[in-house]
Design an enzyme around this catalytic site. Structure first.
Site, mmCIF file in Angstrom:
data_model
loop_
_atom_site.group_PDB
_atom_site.id
_atom_site.type_symbol
_atom_site.label_atom_id
_atom_site.label_comp_id
_atom_site.label_asym_id
_atom_site.label_seq_id
_atom_site.Cartn_x
_atom_site.Cartn_y
_atom_site.Cartn_z
ATOM 1 N N ILE A 1 0.813 -1.164 -0.001
ATOM 2 C CA ILE A 1 0.147 0.056 0.146
ATOM 3 C C ILE A 1 0.809 1.489 -0.063
ATOM 4 O O ILE A 1 0.647 2.150 -0.624
ATOM 5 C CB ILE A 1 -0.905 -0.108 1.279
ATOM 6 C CG1 ILE A 1 -1.882 -1.211 1.024
ATOM 7 C CG2 ILE A 1 -1.634 1.398 1.260
ATOM 8 C CD1 ILE A 1 -2.970 -1.531 2.250
ATOM 9 N N GLU B 1 9.456 -20.812 18.662
ATOM 10 C CA GLU B 1 8.749 -21.428 19.528
ATOM 11 C C GLU B 1 7.481 -22.222 18.802
ATOM 12 O O GLU B 1 6.391 -22.347 19.077
ATOM 13 C CB GLU B 1 7.776 -20.312 20.309
ATOM 14 C CG GLU B 1 8.561 -19.614 21.219
ATOM 15 C CD GLU B 1 8.064 -19.128 22.510
ATOM 16 O OE1 GLU B 1 7.094 -19.617 23.027
ATOM 17 O OE2 GLU B 1 8.255 -17.999 22.588
#
Length: 409
Positions: free
Chosen positions: A363, A389
């Site tokens: 954008i 993780e």
């Protein structure tokens, strides 16, 4: 059990606004500098300690919020400020969760305060699980801990990698193999204080994103720690290993979690909240830009191609937050993740952060690709959420296995 509600109470709103103010006034102005320096932002951490955000008391209050929304709310606001600096502030929390999940009351009271220090002398902690040949595949872990019964000491040898605060931490929580025949069920966690002979920092990584967060290898060469540094204690470990051996012989029985997985499972919704914060920050920059940037005589938000992107971005962000909040509420309410809701929240929020930050760059066009605007940094930072993780692929594997009950590979 706390009743689920979509509305934050007055106290939660006050805390959220306080954290947001710190993120806006202290973290954001420093973000670009520490990203370029690729160093731990000690002055910012100290400021967080002075106001009470970097402290055991603060995280305890959020952790014990009866709605479960304290931690995800705090994570979203801090990471809205900047992911790298925020991770430097909250990285200690993963080690603290490791102690909370596996330690005794005495160990919790002894070691967690040492992880934070105080406003005049801040400390950090590191959770050390991943290895050069054992990231998602924790069963391949090679770091070994051998018990020296005569001295009541554990001797640890191995190399850990991708450790946030690794080598600079005042307290290292190290996951090691104590029984290689049990695979991931034969792991245990140990406290290794900074300065312990044989503990050293290996390679410090120069990263694509979250550069203000220190990430390094941790080398352990004949590291000796007292028996009291085994989280949970030896009696509990022996009982757990005995159950695992009996289960292995019987070919069934209860499902036992290893030390690393217990920590990651508890932290996944919080990581999802971090991703939501980064995505929200990028979306807000893109929205403001689209309202003011004119092309062909009108703001670019007047074009459906831009407006629809922003609509999709906001929808995904809100959906991700709802998944995070659901998992957090379920955890504090004692509800089992029967459909891997914790992994769902981390997966969707992580993928949302990558997509939304990329859309923000698009954008902003050429401006978005430069370091004059923050979305370029946010996009680099967002990439980590689908990796650390538990990668997105691992989250999908956990979800698929949970839903099907099959050992999907």
């Amino acid at each position: 059990m706390a009743e689920f509600t979509m509305e934050l109470n007055d106290e939660q709103k006050e805390v959220r606004d306080w954290i947001h103010g710190f993120a806006a006034d202290v973290i954001r102005p420093a973000a670009a500098e520490w990203d370029e320096r690729e160093e731990t932002p000690w002055p910012v951490i100290q400021e967080a300690a002075k106001v009470g955000i970097y402290s055991l008391d603060f995280y305890a209050q959020q952790y014990f919020d009866p709605t479960g929304l304290g931690i995800p709310m705090a994570m979203e606001e801090l990471f809205w400020g900047d992911a790298g600096i925020a991770l430097s502030i909250v990285g200690t929390g993963l080690a603290a969760v490791g102690v909370l999940a596996n330690g005794t009351e005495e160990q919790i009271g002894t070691w967690i305060p040492q992880m934070y220090g105080d406003a005049n002398d801040v400390k950090v902690a590191a959770f050390c699980s991943s290895e050069p040949d054992a990231g998602s595949d924790v069963a391949s872990m090679r770091t070994r801990a051998v018990y020296d019964e005569a001295k009541d000491e554990w001797v640890i040898n191995g190399t850990k990698t991708w450790a946030t605060n690794g080598g600079i931490a005042n307290v290292h929580v190290v996951v090691a193999v104590v029984d290689s025949e049990l695979g991931s069920k034969g792991h245990a966690s140990f406290i290794v204080p900074l300065g312990t002979p044989g503990l050293s920092q290996g390679q410090k990584f120069k990263k694509h994103g979250i550069r203000a967060s220190h990430t390094a290898e941790v080398v352990l060469e004949n590291v000796r720690v007292p028996g009291s540094c085994l989280l949970g204690g030896k009696e509990k470990l022996d009982e757990r290993l005995a159950r695992a051996r009996e289960r292995a012989k019987a070919g069934g029985g209860e499902r036992l979690k290893n030390a690393a997985m217990a920590t990651f499972e508890a932290s996944r919704p919080a990581v999802g909240a971090m991703a939501v914060g980064t995505a929200r920050a990028a979306y807000e920059v893109a929205l403001d830009y689209a309202k003011t940037r004119e092309q062909f005589g009108r703001p670019i938000i007047d074009n459906q191609g831009v407006a629809f992107q922003l609509a999709d971005m906001r929808t995904s962000i809100d959906a991700a937050r709802l998944l995070v909040w659901r998992a957090s509420w379920m955890a504090v309410s004692g509800k089992q993740f029967t459909s891997a809701e914790g992994s769902m929240s981390k997966l969707f929020a992580s993928e949302t952060a990558k997509k939304v930050t990329g859309q923000a760059i698009q954008i902003l066009g050429g401006n978005g690709y430069t370091r004059e605007y923050p979305v370029e940094r946010m996009h680099r930072d967002a990439a980590i959420y689908t990796i650390f993780e538990g990668t997105s692929e691992i989250q999908r594997l956990v979800i698929a296995r949970t839903l099907s009950g099959m050992p999907i590979r």
